[in-house]
Design a protein around this motif. Structure first.
Motif, PDB file in Angstrom:
ATOM      1  N   LEU A 314      73.724  23.675 -39.908  1.00  0.00           N
ATOM      2  CA  LEU A 314      73.029  23.093 -38.764  1.00  0.00           C
ATOM      3  C   LEU A 314      71.529  23.314 -38.874  1.00  0.00           C
ATOM      4  O   LEU A 314      70.729  22.426 -38.534  1.00  0.00           O
ATOM      5  CB  LEU A 314      73.572  23.709 -37.470  1.00  0.00           C
ATOM      6  N   ARG A 315      71.123  24.491 -39.343  1.00  0.00           N
ATOM      7  CA  ARG A 315      69.700  24.730 -39.562  1.00  0.00           C
ATOM      8  C   ARG A 315      69.138  23.774 -40.615  1.00  0.00           C
ATOM      9  O   ARG A 315      67.989  23.328 -40.513  1.00  0.00           O
ATOM     10  CB  ARG A 315      69.470  26.172 -40.005  1.00  0.00           C
ATOM     11  N   ALA A 316      69.947  23.447 -41.607  1.00  0.00           N
ATOM     12  CA  ALA A 316      69.492  22.497 -42.629  1.00  0.00           C
ATOM     13  C   ALA A 316      69.268  21.113 -42.029  1.00  0.00           C
ATOM     14  O   ALA A 316      68.364  20.381 -42.466  1.00  0.00           O
ATOM     15  CB  ALA A 316      70.510  22.435 -43.766  1.00  0.00           C
ATOM     16  N   VAL A 317      70.076  20.741 -41.042  1.00  0.00           N
ATOM     17  CA  VAL A 317      69.889  19.452 -40.367  1.00  0.00           C
ATOM     18  C   VAL A 317      68.508  19.393 -39.719  1.00  0.00           C
ATOM     19  O   VAL A 317      67.757  18.417 -39.876  1.00  0.00           O
ATOM     20  CB  VAL A 317      70.993  19.232 -39.322  1.00  0.00           C
ATOM     21  N   LEU A 318      68.166  20.444 -38.979  1.00  0.00           N
ATOM     22  CA  LEU A 318      66.858  20.468 -38.335  1.00  0.00           C
ATOM     23  C   LEU A 318      65.730  20.598 -39.350  1.00  0.00           C
ATOM     24  O   LEU A 318      64.641  20.031 -39.157  1.00  0.00           O
ATOM     25  CB  LEU A 318      66.797  21.625 -37.341  1.00  0.00           C
ATOM     26  N   ARG A 319      65.971  21.325 -40.430  1.00  0.00           N
ATOM     27  CA  ARG A 319      64.928  21.489 -41.433  1.00  0.00           C
ATOM     28  C   ARG A 319      64.566  20.148 -42.060  1.00  0.00           C
ATOM     29  O   ARG A 319      63.374  19.851 -42.270  1.00  0.00           O
ATOM     30  CB  ARG A 319      65.374  22.480 -42.507  1.00  0.00           C
ATOM     31  N   ARG A 320      65.565  19.327 -42.338  1.00  0.00           N
ATOM     32  CA  ARG A 320      65.283  18.007 -42.924  1.00  0.00           C
ATOM     33  C   ARG A 320      64.506  17.136 -41.942  1.00  0.00           C
ATOM     34  O   ARG A 320      63.561  16.438 -42.327  1.00  0.00           O
ATOM     35  CB  ARG A 320      66.590  17.335 -43.327  1.00  0.00           C
ATOM     36  N   ALA A 321      64.886  17.168 -40.671  1.00  0.00           N
ATOM     37  CA  ALA A 321      64.166  16.370 -39.672  1.00  0.00           C
ATOM     38  C   ALA A 321      62.746  16.886 -39.479  1.00  0.00           C
ATOM     39  O   ALA A 321      61.798  16.098 -39.332  1.00  0.00           O
ATOM     40  CB  ALA A 321      64.928  16.383 -38.351  1.00  0.00           C
ATOM     41  N   ASN A 322      62.568  18.197 -39.485  1.00  0.00           N
ATOM     42  CA  ASN A 322      61.229  18.764 -39.327  1.00  0.00           C
ATOM     43  C   ASN A 322      60.325  18.412 -40.496  1.00  0.00           C
ATOM     44  O   ASN A 322      59.113  18.206 -40.319  1.00  0.00           O
ATOM     45  CB  ASN A 322      61.323  20.285 -39.179  1.00  0.00           C
ATOM     46  N   GLU A 323      60.884  18.347 -41.706  1.00  0.00           N
ATOM     47  CA  GLU A 323      60.075  17.973 -42.859  1.00  0.00           C
ATOM     48  C   GLU A 323      59.570  16.538 -42.737  1.00  0.00           C
ATOM     49  O   GLU A 323      58.453  16.227 -43.152  1.00  0.00           O
ATOM     50  CB  GLU A 323      60.889  18.150 -44.137  1.00  0.00           C
ATOM     51  N   VAL A 324      60.373  15.668 -42.161  1.00  0.00           N
ATOM     52  CA  VAL A 324      59.964  14.274 -41.974  1.00  0.00           C
ATOM     53  C   VAL A 324      58.866  14.170 -40.919  1.00  0.00           C
ATOM     54  O   VAL A 324      57.890  13.422 -41.074  1.00  0.00           O
ATOM     55  CB  VAL A 324      61.172  13.411 -41.589  1.00  0.00           C
ATOM     56  N   LEU A 325      59.021  14.933 -39.827  1.00  0.00           N
ATOM     57  CA  LEU A 325      58.099  14.830 -38.696  1.00  0.00           C
ATOM     58  C   LEU A 325      56.906  15.757 -38.789  1.00  0.00           C
ATOM     59  O   LEU A 325      55.943  15.602 -38.043  1.00  0.00           O
ATOM     60  CB  LEU A 325      58.859  15.124 -37.398  1.00  0.00           C
ATOM     61  N   GLY A 326      56.958  16.744 -39.691  1.00  0.00           N
ATOM     62  CA  GLY A 326      55.898  17.740 -39.746  1.00  0.00           C
ATOM     63  C   GLY A 326      55.923  18.688 -38.568  1.00  0.00           C
ATOM     64  O   GLY A 326      54.867  19.140 -38.090  1.00  0.00           O
ATOM     65  N   THR A 327      57.123  19.042 -38.083  1.00  0.00           N
ATOM     66  CA  THR A 327      57.282  19.899 -36.906  1.00  0.00           C
ATOM     67  C   THR A 327      58.075  21.141 -37.287  1.00  0.00           C
ATOM     68  O   THR A 327      58.475  21.313 -38.444  1.00  0.00           O
ATOM     69  CB  THR A 327      58.008  19.133 -35.784  1.00  0.00           C
ATOM     70  N   ASN A 328      58.321  21.995 -36.289  1.00  0.00           N
ATOM     71  CA  ASN A 328      59.141  23.193 -36.499  1.00  0.00           C
ATOM     72  C   ASN A 328      60.039  23.439 -35.283  1.00  0.00           C
ATOM     73  O   ASN A 328      60.120  24.547 -34.765  1.00  0.00           O
ATOM     74  CB  ASN A 328      58.269  24.412 -36.788  1.00  0.00           C
ATOM     75  N   TRP A 329      60.702  22.386 -34.822  1.00  0.00           N
ATOM     76  CA  TRP A 329      61.625  22.508 -33.695  1.00  0.00           C
ATOM     77  C   TRP A 329      62.853  23.322 -34.095  1.00  0.00           C
ATOM     78  O   TRP A 329      63.259  23.334 -35.258  1.00  0.00           O
ATOM     79  CB  TRP A 329      62.072  21.130 -33.200  1.00  0.00           C
ATOM     80  N   THR A 330      63.452  23.993 -33.112  1.00  0.00           N
ATOM     81  CA  THR A 330      64.672  24.764 -33.320  1.00  0.00           C
ATOM     82  C   THR A 330      65.717  24.327 -32.307  1.00  0.00           C
ATOM     83  O   THR A 330      65.415  23.614 -31.338  1.00  0.00           O
ATOM     84  CB  THR A 330      64.407  26.274 -33.166  1.00  0.00           C
ATOM     85  N   MET A 331      66.947  24.797 -32.506  1.00  0.00           N
ATOM     86  CA  MET A 331      68.005  24.482 -31.559  1.00  0.00           C
ATOM     87  C   MET A 331      67.717  25.075 -30.188  1.00  0.00           C
ATOM     88  O   MET A 331      68.084  24.497 -29.159  1.00  0.00           O
ATOM     89  CB  MET A 331      69.351  24.992 -32.089  1.00  0.00           C
TER      90      MET A 331
END
Length: 419
Positions: A314-331
């Motif tokens: 699940l962390r990998a899911v957010l990591r991929r999205a954050n790399e696209v957006l340039g963000t560091n959101w968490t669950m």
């Protein structure tokens, strides 16, 4: 080892070795701590066995095991036996934790450029390579619990080396506020202060961007569910097929800590994405988890197998999205966002929000009552615009005195100086 250790140690010159390791176990305790020869460390093994018997979750056992392994490495370096440790060793260990870099299995690659910096979009700080105050406090709590266990069995040192803070010789919590959570163990002496963190909501436009960056119906369903019912990551990952009520649009989660079952509502959009995702998965049994992922059966092979989605995936899911957006959101940002959205709804009481969030104490939920800086700034901007617009309006005409009244006398009476 350091030779001739004394009551104080040069903490800046100590580097812990890769001594011992934490491994999974097939026995009654899910994790064990082994020494450099691969043998279980007996004092830790017996403590974790008792800790597991108290109904603790495997994740807690793993966390305690790593904290105790770090303490054993420290004792190994300074040359002190575990049952001869004093508060001096604990004090210098805390000093070392506050200054030493974290021990990492592998060097940073992509994240090396952002360590400790502030993300310009989310305005959140990236994780640093230093131990945070909460980590130090958790380590102290683990060590005190470990030595309390052995003191009850007449083992270890005569006094717990992790002392309580007894300033003024008063008992802990002598003036405790009954409306706040009670911690009977009191405050530990070497606990560093924890900076107060204010919950922050993810702006709607950032949530829409994050949602658009997700690559599968599974990810869209999972994140839509979390942002609509504020469930924690491990709680939503534990949902089974039998825990979904399609008619009432609620799901059953197991609460953190208590493992109590609780039904939570979710948005209609979350159930739509969940239906689309489950149609692609195929038939599942009622006891099966609803979240699945494809992983290689063995390293170096292309054969894929379906496995339950875990926290790392699940962390990998957010990591991929954050790399696209340039963000560091968490669950946990999604949980905060849901809580603050509910708080702004006048149809929901603070007690309703407490139940949904699963907080034991209402005082924990009240942390969300603090105003967000962004909202305060927005309202102040609106205030300034309103004043500017009001200043552009035509001035109110001066009233003409009625016949029989002298205008100069009225000006003196009412303090007018504009004639």
């Amino acid at each position: 080892m350091l030779q001739g250790h004394g009551p104080e140690y040069n903490v800046m010159g100590i580097e812990l070795p890769e001594w011992g390791r934490v491994v999974k176990s097939t026995g009654a305790v899910p994790f064990e701590v082994l020494n450099c020869t691969g043998e279980p460390i007996e004092p830790i093994r017996r403590y974790l066995r008792d800790f597991q018997a108290q109904g603790r979750r495997p994740g807690s056992v793993r966390s305690y095991a790593y904290d105790l392994l770090r303490w054993w490495r420290w004792l190994h370096v300074i040359g002190v036996e575990w049952d001869r440790a004093t508060s001096a060793e604990v004090r210098d260990f805390v000093l070392w934790l506050q200054r030493a870099p974290k021990q990492r299995r592998a060097a940073r690659t992509k994240s090396a450029a952002t360590v400790g910096t502030i993300n310009p979009i989310t305005r959140k700080q990236y994780l640093t390579d230093r131990y945070q105050p909460r980590t130090v406090r958790h380590s102290n709590a683990v060590l005190r619990s470990f030595y309390e266990f052995w003191l009850e069995r007449n083992g270890g040192p005569l006094v717990n080396p992790v002392p309580q803070d007894r300033r003024g010789r008063r008992r802990p919590n002598a003036h405790h506020n009954p409306l706040e959570p009670f911690r009977p163990e009191g405050r530990l002496r070497y606990n560093p202060p924890v900076p107060k963190r204010r919950p922050r909501a993810m702006p709607d436009q950032h949530w829409e961007a994050l949602f658009a960056a997700l690559r599968s119906d599974r990810d869209r369903a999972l994140l839509s569910m979390v942002i609509s019912n504020a469930s924690r990551a491990n709680e939503v990952l534990g949902i089974r097929c039998a825990d979904v009520d399609w008619g009432d649009q609620v799901v059953c989660v197991r609460r953190k800590g208590t493992d109590a079952e609780q039904w939570l509502p979710a948005s209609a959009e979350a159930f739509v994405w969940l239906r689309l995702y489950l149609d692609s998965v195929g038939p599942l049994q009622p006891s099966d988890p609803i979240w699945w992922t494809l992983r290689r059966r063995r390293q170096g092979t292309a054969e894929l197998a379906r496995r339950p989605l875990d926290y790392d995936a699940l962390r990998a899911v957010l990591r991929r999205a954050n790399e696209v957006l340039g963000t560091n959101w968490t669950m946990h940002d999604l949980r905060h966002t849901c809580a603050l959205r509910m708080l702004r709804d006048q149809n929901l009481s603070l007690r309703d929000i407490q139940v949904v969030l699963g907080h034991v104490h209402l005082s924990t939920t009240q942390l969300y009552l603090e105003e967000e800086p962004e909202e305060v700034i927005r309202r102040v901007h609106e205030h300034l615009v309103a004043r500017r617009e009001a200043g552009r309006q035509e001035p109110v005409p001066v009233a003409i005195p009625a016949p029989g009244y002298n205008a100069q006398d009225l000006a003196v009476l009412f303090g007018r100086t504009d004639g």
